[in-house]
Design a protein around this motif. Sequence first.
Motif, PDB file in Angstrom:
ATOM      1  N   ARG A  71       0.840  -1.192   0.000  1.00  0.00           N
ATOM      2  CA  ARG A  71       0.000   0.000   0.000  1.00  0.00           C
ATOM      3  C   ARG A  71       0.880   1.249   0.000  1.00  0.00           C
ATOM      4  O   ARG A  71       2.067   1.196   0.331  1.00  0.00           O
ATOM      5  N   ILE A  72       0.278   2.387  -0.333  1.00  0.00           N
ATOM      6  CA  ILE A  72       1.014   3.649  -0.329  1.00  0.00           C
ATOM      7  C   ILE A  72       1.575   3.930   1.071  1.00  0.00           C
ATOM      8  O   ILE A  72       2.733   4.337   1.221  1.00  0.00           O
ATOM      9  N   HIS A  73       0.779   3.683   2.112  1.00  0.00           N
ATOM     10  CA  HIS A  73       1.249   3.972   3.475  1.00  0.00           C
ATOM     11  C   HIS A  73       2.401   3.046   3.869  1.00  0.00           C
ATOM     12  O   HIS A  73       3.164   3.360   4.780  1.00  0.00           O
ATOM     13  N   ASP A  74       2.530   1.912   3.175  1.00  0.00           N
ATOM     14  CA  ASP A  74       3.620   0.990   3.479  1.00  0.00           C
ATOM     15  C   ASP A  74       4.981   1.538   3.045  1.00  0.00           C
ATOM     16  O   ASP A  74       6.017   1.023   3.469  1.00  0.00           O
ATOM     17  N   PHE A  75       4.989   2.570   2.210  1.00  0.00           N
ATOM     18  CA  PHE A  75       6.257   3.251   1.911  1.00  0.00           C
ATOM     19  C   PHE A  75       6.801   3.863   3.204  1.00  0.00           C
ATOM     20  O   PHE A  75       8.001   3.853   3.456  1.00  0.00           O
ATOM     21  N   ARG A  76       5.896   4.379   4.000  1.00  0.00           N
ATOM     22  CA  ARG A  76       6.267   4.973   5.304  1.00  0.00           C
ATOM     23  C   ARG A  76       6.790   3.883   6.241  1.00  0.00           C
ATOM     24  O   ARG A  76       7.790   4.053   6.931  1.00  0.00           O
ATOM     25  N   HIS A  77       6.093   2.731   6.243  1.00  0.00           N
ATOM     26  CA  HIS A  77       6.554   1.603   7.055  1.00  0.00           C
ATOM     27  C   HIS A  77       7.922   1.127   6.585  1.00  0.00           C
ATOM     28  O   HIS A  77       8.776   0.746   7.399  1.00  0.00           O
ATOM     29  N   SER A  78       8.131   1.146   5.284  1.00  0.00           N
ATOM     30  CA  SER A  78       9.417   0.729   4.730  1.00  0.00           C
ATOM     31  C   SER A  78      10.535   1.642   5.212  1.00  0.00           C
ATOM     32  O   SER A  78      11.646   1.196   5.509  1.00  0.00           O
ATOM     33  N   HIS A  79      10.238   2.923   5.300  1.00  0.00           N
ATOM     34  CA  HIS A  79      11.231   3.889   5.782  1.00  0.00           C
ATOM     35  C   HIS A  79      11.588   3.602   7.239  1.00  0.00           C
ATOM     36  O   HIS A  79      12.766   3.622   7.612  1.00  0.00           O
ATOM     37  N   VAL A  80      10.571   3.330   8.042  1.00  0.00           N
ATOM     38  CA  VAL A  80      10.812   3.017   9.453  1.00  0.00           C
ATOM     39  C   VAL A  80      11.638   1.743   9.583  1.00  0.00           C
ATOM     40  O   VAL A  80      12.598   1.684  10.367  1.00  0.00           O
ATOM     41  N   SER A  81      11.266   0.720   8.813  1.00  0.00           N
ATOM     42  CA  SER A  81      12.003  -0.553   8.852  1.00  0.00           C
ATOM     43  C   SER A  81      13.473  -0.329   8.534  1.00  0.00           C
ATOM     44  O   SER A  81      14.364  -0.883   9.193  1.00  0.00           O
ATOM     45  N   LEU A  82      13.736   0.513   7.534  1.00  0.00           N
ATOM     46  CA  LEU A  82      15.112   0.798   7.125  1.00  0.00           C
ATOM     47  C   LEU A  82      15.870   1.526   8.234  1.00  0.00           C
ATOM     48  O   LEU A  82      17.022   1.195   8.540  1.00  0.00           O
ATOM     49  N   LEU A  83      15.222   2.512   8.860  1.00  0.00           N
ATOM     50  CA  LEU A  83      15.867   3.268   9.938  1.00  0.00           C
ATOM     51  C   LEU A  83      16.176   2.379  11.141  1.00  0.00           C
ATOM     52  O   LEU A  83      17.237   2.493  11.766  1.00  0.00           O
ATOM     53  N   ILE A  84      15.242   1.484  11.474  1.00  0.00           N
ATOM     54  CA  ILE A  84      15.473   0.558  12.588  1.00  0.00           C
ATOM     55  C   ILE A  84      16.635  -0.364  12.266  1.00  0.00           C
ATOM     56  O   ILE A  84      17.517  -0.611  13.091  1.00  0.00           O
ATOM     57  N   ASP A  85      16.648  -0.846  11.026  1.00  0.00           N
ATOM     58  CA  ASP A  85      17.707  -1.754  10.594  1.00  0.00           C
ATOM     59  C   ASP A  85      19.071  -1.063  10.623  1.00  0.00           C
ATOM     60  O   ASP A  85      20.104  -1.702  10.854  1.00  0.00           O
ATOM     61  N   LEU A  86      19.085   0.266  10.419  1.00  0.00           N
ATOM     62  CA  LEU A  86      20.333   1.025  10.442  1.00  0.00           C
ATOM     63  C   LEU A  86      20.756   1.396  11.869  1.00  0.00           C
ATOM     64  O   LEU A  86      21.815   1.994  12.063  1.00  0.00           O
ATOM     65  N   GLY A  87      19.897   1.041  12.841  1.00  0.00           N
ATOM     66  CA  GLY A  87      20.275   1.220  14.240  1.00  0.00           C
ATOM     67  C   GLY A  87      19.767   2.471  14.916  1.00  0.00           C
ATOM     68  O   GLY A  87      20.164   2.779  16.047  1.00  0.00           O
ATOM     69  N   PHE A  88      18.840   3.221  14.270  1.00  0.00           N
ATOM     70  CA  PHE A  88      18.321   4.431  14.896  1.00  0.00           C
ATOM     71  C   PHE A  88      17.285   4.092  15.965  1.00  0.00           C
ATOM     72  O   PHE A  88      16.562   3.103  15.853  1.00  0.00           O
ATOM     73  N   ASN A  89      17.211   4.920  17.010  1.00  0.00           N
ATOM     74  CA  ASN A  89      16.289   4.648  18.109  1.00  0.00           C
ATOM     75  C   ASN A  89      14.917   5.272  17.869  1.00  0.00           C
ATOM     76  O   ASN A  89      14.720   6.044  16.922  1.00  0.00           O
ATOM     77  N   ALA A  90      13.978   4.935  18.740  1.00  0.00           N
ATOM     78  CA  ALA A  90      12.582   5.370  18.578  1.00  0.00           C
ATOM     79  C   ALA A  90      12.446   6.884  18.628  1.00  0.00           C
ATOM     80  O   ALA A  90      11.621   7.468  17.916  1.00  0.00           O
ATOM     81  N   PHE A  91      13.259   7.552  19.448  1.00  0.00           N
ATOM     82  CA  PHE A  91      13.173   9.012  19.570  1.00  0.00           C
ATOM     83  C   PHE A  91      13.530   9.686  18.251  1.00  0.00           C
ATOM     84  O   PHE A  91      12.811  10.560  17.762  1.00  0.00           O
ATOM     85  N   ASP A  92      14.653   9.276  17.653  1.00  0.00           N
ATOM     86  CA  ASP A  92      15.097   9.877  16.385  1.00  0.00           C
ATOM     87  C   ASP A  92      14.105   9.595  15.258  1.00  0.00           C
ATOM     88  O   ASP A  92      13.830  10.455  14.423  1.00  0.00           O
ATOM     89  N   ILE A  93      13.578   8.363  15.233  1.00  0.00           N
ATOM     90  CA  ILE A  93      12.613   7.990  14.195  1.00  0.00           C
ATOM     91  C   ILE A  93      11.319   8.788  14.361  1.00  0.00           C
ATOM     92  O   ILE A  93      10.737   9.261  13.378  1.00  0.00           O
ATOM     93  N   ALA A  94      10.882   8.973  15.607  1.00  0.00           N
ATOM     94  CA  ALA A  94       9.658   9.737  15.874  1.00  0.00           C
ATOM     95  C   ALA A  94       9.780  11.168  15.365  1.00  0.00           C
ATOM     96  O   ALA A  94       8.847  11.719  14.782  1.00  0.00           O
ATOM     97  N   LYS A  95      10.936  11.764  15.571  1.00  0.00           N
ATOM     98  CA  LYS A  95      11.162  13.145  15.115  1.00  0.00           C
ATOM     99  C   LYS A  95      11.061  13.240  13.590  1.00  0.00           C
ATOM    100  O   LYS A  95      10.494  14.194  13.052  1.00  0.00           O
ATOM    101  N   ARG A  96      11.609  12.245  12.913  1.00  0.00           N
ATOM    102  CA  ARG A  96      11.592  12.270  11.443  1.00  0.00           C
ATOM    103  C   ARG A  96      10.186  12.018  10.901  1.00  0.00           C
ATOM    104  O   ARG A  96       9.786  12.581   9.877  1.00  0.00           O
ATOM    105  N   LEU A  97       9.429  11.155  11.578  1.00  0.00           N
ATOM    106  CA  LEU A  97       8.088  10.796  11.100  1.00  0.00           C
ATOM    107  C   LEU A  97       7.010  11.786  11.509  1.00  0.00           C
ATOM    108  O   LEU A  97       5.921  11.785  10.942  1.00  0.00           O
ATOM    109  N   GLY A  98       7.293  12.609  12.518  1.00  0.00           N
ATOM    110  CA  GLY A  98       6.253  13.478  13.041  1.00  0.00           C
ATOM    111  C   GLY A  98       5.350  12.749  14.008  1.00  0.00           C
ATOM    112  O   GLY A  98       4.177  13.082  14.170  1.00  0.00           O
TER     113      GLY A  98
END
Length: 236
Positions: A181-208
């Motif tokens: 789905r289109i919204h799964d592009f957003r999920h894909s971004h999160v998956s990539l950031l988690i895989d790269l080792g970023f924490n929930a705080f940094d990811i939350a800031k990027r996602l809003g």
Amino acid sequence: YSNEYLRTIQSMFKTILKYGSKIGYKVEPSVLNFELVKNSSEHKKEMLFWEPDEYKKFISVVDDVQYKALFSILYWCGLRLGEALALRFCDINLLSGELSINRNYDQKNRIFTSPKTNNSYRTAIMPNQCLEAVKAWIEASHYYDADNSHIVFGIDQPLDDNTIRNKKDKWCEKAGVKRIRIHDFRHSHVSLLIDLGFNAFDIAKRLGHTTEMVNNRYGHWFKSAQNKMVEKLNNV
């Protein structure tokens, strides 16, 4: 109705009641603080995502420079579709590679609104591959200007979301990748950031999002990432 729709209706109703109380109408506290009704039978949709290799296969067959820029922003910056469709040329800084997210496009009612939450107001920096795709569309459109209020994706009016989905499905089939789905592009971004080792705080800031929302929605992915980390640590 979906729980998201039910939550929206009831939240609006609460806002009306609170406003009435504020301007002098008598509203019982129990009414103001009613518990939101949920649809317990709603089937939770599976969260799909693309690995970078799958995305590269997909984007390689996208033969429309405008859509290539749109999908690049959705995948590499994690914007919601409504946020991407609300972007104006004046919201893009090509020198710094920044996107200013300051409004949303309501696809159902065809109107521009403020972002979903205060956290949704943010600046997202585009990685190089995304910036290059956006530059290519800007050069092709001939509309870019730092003060230009034209819509980035659609120029006079945002692209139709159904058309976007149909084109996306066509290119998925052509690339031989699973349909997401289109919204799964957003999920894909999160998956990539988690895989790269970023924490929930940094990811939350990027996602809003808030950190709590990220943990609630993607907590199981963080656990998987932890297991990968431990495997690597065991081999040190």
